[in-house]
Design an enzyme around this catalytic site. Structure first.
Site, PDB file in Angstrom:
ATOM      1  N   ASP A 325     -32.925 -17.262  53.224  1.00 51.93           N
ATOM      2  CA  ASP A 325     -33.299 -16.491  52.333  1.00 51.93           C
ATOM      3  C   ASP A 325     -33.827 -17.386  50.849  1.00 51.93           C
ATOM      4  O   ASP A 325     -34.549 -16.529  50.929  1.00 51.93           O
ATOM      5  CB  ASP A 325     -31.393 -16.702  52.391  1.00 51.93           C
ATOM      6  CG  ASP A 325     -30.558 -15.182  53.126  1.00 51.93           C
ATOM      7  OD1 ASP A 325     -31.140 -15.397  52.547  1.00 51.93           O
ATOM      8  OD2 ASP A 325     -29.610 -16.192  53.941  1.00 51.93           O
ATOM      9  N   TYR A 411     -25.571  -9.472  51.215  1.00 50.91           N
ATOM     10  CA  TYR A 411     -24.639 -10.882  50.619  1.00 50.91           C
ATOM     11  C   TYR A 411     -25.157 -10.584  49.288  1.00 50.91           C
ATOM     12  O   TYR A 411     -26.060 -10.754  48.969  1.00 50.91           O
ATOM     13  CB  TYR A 411     -24.858 -11.951  51.240  1.00 50.91           C
ATOM     14  CG  TYR A 411     -24.140 -11.574  52.359  1.00 50.91           C
ATOM     15  CD1 TYR A 411     -22.854 -12.207  52.131  1.00 50.91           C
ATOM     16  CD2 TYR A 411     -24.120 -12.429  54.089  1.00 50.91           C
ATOM     17  CE1 TYR A 411     -21.634 -12.283  52.910  1.00 50.91           C
ATOM     18  CE2 TYR A 411     -23.131 -12.997  54.614  1.00 50.91           C
ATOM     19  CZ  TYR A 411     -21.503 -12.422  54.353  1.00 50.91           C
ATOM     20  OH  TYR A 411     -21.203 -12.579  55.290  1.00 50.91           O
TER      21      TYR A 411
HETATM   22  N1  ABN Z   1     -29.928 -11.645  54.600  1.00 52.63           N
HETATM   23  C1  ABN Z   1     -31.955 -11.717  54.956  1.00 52.63           C
HETATM   24  C2  ABN Z   1     -32.269 -10.371  53.741  1.00 52.63           C
HETATM   25  C3  ABN Z   1     -32.050 -11.445  52.611  1.00 52.63           C
HETATM   26  C4  ABN Z   1     -32.807 -11.078  51.654  1.00 52.63           C
HETATM   27  C5  ABN Z   1     -33.503  -9.802  51.427  1.00 52.63           C
HETATM   28  C6  ABN Z   1     -33.902  -9.115  52.650  1.00 52.63           C
HETATM   29  C7  ABN Z   1     -32.627 -10.420  54.382  1.00 52.63           C
HETATM   30 CU    CU Z   2     -20.066 -14.687  55.221  1.00 53.59          CU
END
Ligand code: ABN
Ligand code: CU
Length: 712
Positions: A325, A411
């Site tokens: 990320d 998340y």
């Molecule tokens: N968890 C993958 C992701 C992160 C940021 C934006 C899009 C996708």
């Molecule tokens: Cu998790």
């Protein structure tokens, strides 16, 4: 989206470099971003440009300290840029000296793709909604053509897929349907995965599983006020919310005790600079501690330099779900604007964050960084049992918290950099938001690779692993590192050296080379790691001034040798790597352990940590070193994590050891103190807590204030 097209209109492209901000480590100002983009537009005139990144290239470390500590001239003010030129593959990147407007480096990089920006992510949904093959797949999944407005996707970089390599700029679209626009679409995943070419703006392929599954038409699991009302509302409590929500407000009648000049912070003997960039988000630099008049350097730079969230389903194409990320999207790029009294409570100071948009215009996330203090409980206490605990000292502390929250599609990562008055530096991570989900049929055997968290919703097992980057400067230049294990004496019970068998000690192994430092967490020995200055010896203990990394959330990377995940995150192989520091491309270097351009990196070849480790023979004793630390959690989802996760908390800390010659917070005013003499003389001593300073503390139940405040 509260991304503000703020200052763009006030900015002129007069051709003159804008004024420098007050501190060399300050983020690029909107004016500087605009200026750099205008230089790039001139350089590539006639071409259509997609501005990906314009950010501060921090100055070489030695030039920074020449300026800071030896009255040298200001270090260079540099910008690093990444742009995509329409029609060309790969990217253009380089470094510009802002005051002179000179390009110090510029190169075309092929076989690599740049970080994804929020603009890229937003563009993908329109592309897939209008693609006839995607529409056909949606119909097969049970979503009629007329309902395409309710088709959503979380756009992820493709990771790496050898069918295309890095030849195109690709995203994988994780597909969902919403029953209405307030639906949490994670309750309604679809089973296929379009691949989108971002530069061409079209779908190039659709991965379709052998086993087809129709979209769930179950009512979505949600967490909006309406859904709480529907789920839990009763006649006497229509909203459905718990009725015990008595407010807890923090009182700071005299405001804050920190002082900020621009982005430079002074707080309870600490002094440091708060930076922020598109990738790492918050960066703490040039951190010192004022030890009764002697300013002690501690760290040159602290940040989160990378992370990976590898998922554990063996089925194609889920192996592609291993988001890096920070390198692929950016903890800065994805950061949220924070709101007063919600994200943080109390008296808050905010800093904004500045980026470029795809047209080279500056954009600002307001209130990206929250700075505030909180009560930190007891700093120390002692009572004497001899007079029934009447002789007592109790000193409460406070902590300084510098925080940000970034949203990685589903998340939320809440990052809290916390300083304690005793010199401890902590990082607390709170993980919330929504599980990444995939469809399963009712009664489908999903194996041990995930959990059914709601009807027809499979949440795959995964890990959240971070790479903490620590560039120490403890008592100045020339630092070393070591590993410490709590061990029993090597001598058996009954031997002369360990007659009673009870002896134990801290076994310290100093790392001489990079190879020595590649070590893993071991809970049975309470393993910790030290960064220290071998020349700065504590006059009492005879040991070197150190910061001890105490970190227990250290799961091993579960993807196996040879996996794409392991290849693309070479730093996650170990809990600790220590390497010698080096400047790079005119500025500060060795930042990103999965390489500079992570998106669509195959994981082959020498990049990032693999390159820095080399054959492991580089010397790392008494020199300029950087430590990388892998920490995080392994997440086996459960229904309690759905439809939105209660924050899951993990943390680590850096503790001063052998830096001070005594408890460094003896000079924090006690909240309550009564000496034995006071007790004998019938005196109350000093009570600066509940009676004097804190006028809001009181007993919870029915007692009078004299009950609460009488002290023997
Ligand atoms: N968890 C993958 C992701 C992160 C940021 C934006 C899009 C996708
Ligand atoms: Cu998790």
């Amino acid at each position: 989206m509260e991304r503000l097209q703020q200052v763009a209109t006030q900015l002129t492209s007069s051709g003159k470099a804008p004024e420098r901000p007050i501190h060399p480590l300050d983020q690029l100002s909107p004016q500087e971003i605009k200026y750099v983009s205008s230089l790039l537009k001139d350089k590539f005139s006639g071409k259509k440009l997609n501005f990906n990144t314009i950010t501060l290239r921090e100055p070489p470390k030695n030039l920074y300290y020449k300026w800071k500590e030896s009255k040298g001239s200001l270090p260079p003010r540099l910008a690093y840029f990444v742009i995509i030129v329409e029609g060309s593959n790969g990217l253009e990147e380089g470094v510009i000296d802002i005051p002179s407007g000179k390009f110090l480096s510029i190169k075309h990089t092929e076989g690599a793709q740049p970080i994804l920006t929020p603009g890229d992510l937003q563009a993908t949904e329109e592309i897939i909604r209008n693609d006839p093959n995607v529409i056909e797949q949606c119909i097969l999944s049970g979503v009629p053509k007329e309902d395409m407005k309710n088709i959503y996707c979380d756009a992820w970089t493709i990771g790496y897929d050898e069918r295309w390599g890095a030849s195109m700029r690709l995203q994988q679209a994780l597909m969902y349907w919403r029953s209405d626009e307030d639906d949490s679409h994670y309750s309604h995943p679809l089973d296929f995965c379009p691949i989108v070419d971002m530069n061409a703006g079209k779908v190039v392929f659709i991965d379709i599983p052998n086993r087809r599954r129709k979209v769930s038409k179950h009512k979505h699991a949600n967490f909006t006020p309406k859904s709480v009302q529907e789920k839990f509302g009763t006649k006497s409590n229509p909203s459905g919310y718990r009725q015990d929500d008595t407010p807890i407000n923090v009182e700071q009648p005299k405001g804050v005790s920190f002082n900020m000049e621009g982005s430079s912070m002074t707080w309870s003997n600490f002094n440091f600079h708060i930076g922020f960039n598109y990738r790492e988000g918050i960066v703490l630099s040039d951190m010192t501690y004022d030890d009764h008049g002697k300013v002690r350097p501690l760290f040159h730079r602290i940040s989160l330099s990378e992370m990976i969230v590898p998922y554990g389903s063996p089925d194609f194409p889920h192996q592609r779900k291993h988001a890096l990320d920070i390198g692929e999207y950016g903890a800065g790029n994805c950061t949220n604007p924070l709101s007063l009294g919600c994200d943080c409570k109390g008296v808050i100071h905010y800093l904004n964050a500045h980026f470029t948009d795809k047209n080279g215009e500056p954009t600002t996330i307001k209130n990206a960084i929250c700075i505030h203090e909180e009560d930190d409980g007891l700093l120390f206490k002692h009572s004497d049992f001899r007079d029934d605990f009447q002789t007592t000292i109790a000193t409460r502390g406070k902590k300084l918290i510098i925080s940000q929250i970034f949203t990685a599609a589903n998340y939320e990562y809440c990052l809290y950099w916390i300083l304690r008055q005793d010199g401890t530096i902590k990082l607390e991570v709170r993980l919330t938001g929504i599980l990444n989900t995939y469809i399963c049929d009712e009664n489908e055997d999903i194996g041990p690779w995930g959990t059914v968290v709601y009807p027809k919703v499979n949440a795959h097992n995964h890990q959240h692993l971070f790479s903490l980057r620590l560039h120490p400067r403890i008592d100045g230049e020339g630092n070393s590192s070591a590993m410490a294990d709590a061990k029993p004496s090597p001598y058996p019970t009954g031997s002369a050296e360990n007659m009673y068998g009870n002896a134990f000690f801290s076994d310290k192994k100093v790392f001489k080379t990079v190879g020595d430092s590649l070590t893993n967490y071991e809970s049975s020995t309470m393993r910790s790691w030290d960064l220290f200055n071998p020349k700065s010896i504590n006059k009492y203990s005879g040991k070197p001034a150190s910061y001890k990394l105490v970190s227990t959330f250290c799961p091993p990377l579960l993807a196996q040798k040879g996996s794409l995940v392991r290849k693309r995150a070479p730093w996650a192989e170990n809990t600790i790597e220590v390497i010698p520091y080096q400047d790079e491309d005119h500025g500060y270097g060795r930042l990103y352990p999965s390489g500079d351009h992570v998106a669509q990196w195959s994981g082959d070849g020498l990049r990032g940590m693999r390159k820095w480790i080399g054959d492991g023979s580089d010397k790392i004793e008494n020199t300029d070193i950087v430590m990388f630390h892998t920490f995080g959690i392994t997440h086996f989802p459960a229904p309690e994590d759905f439809p939105v996760m209660p924050t899951e908390i993990f943390e680590l800390m850096l503790r001063p050891r052998h830096i001070f010659t005594e408890n460094p917070v003896l000079d924090v005013k006690p909240s309550f103190v009564r000496t034995t003499k006071d007790v004998k003389a019938g005196k109350q001593g000093i009570d600066s807590c509940s009676l004097n300073v804190d006028t809001t503390s009181r007993l919870a139940f029915n007692k009078t204030s004299s009950d609460c405040c009488s002290k023997k």
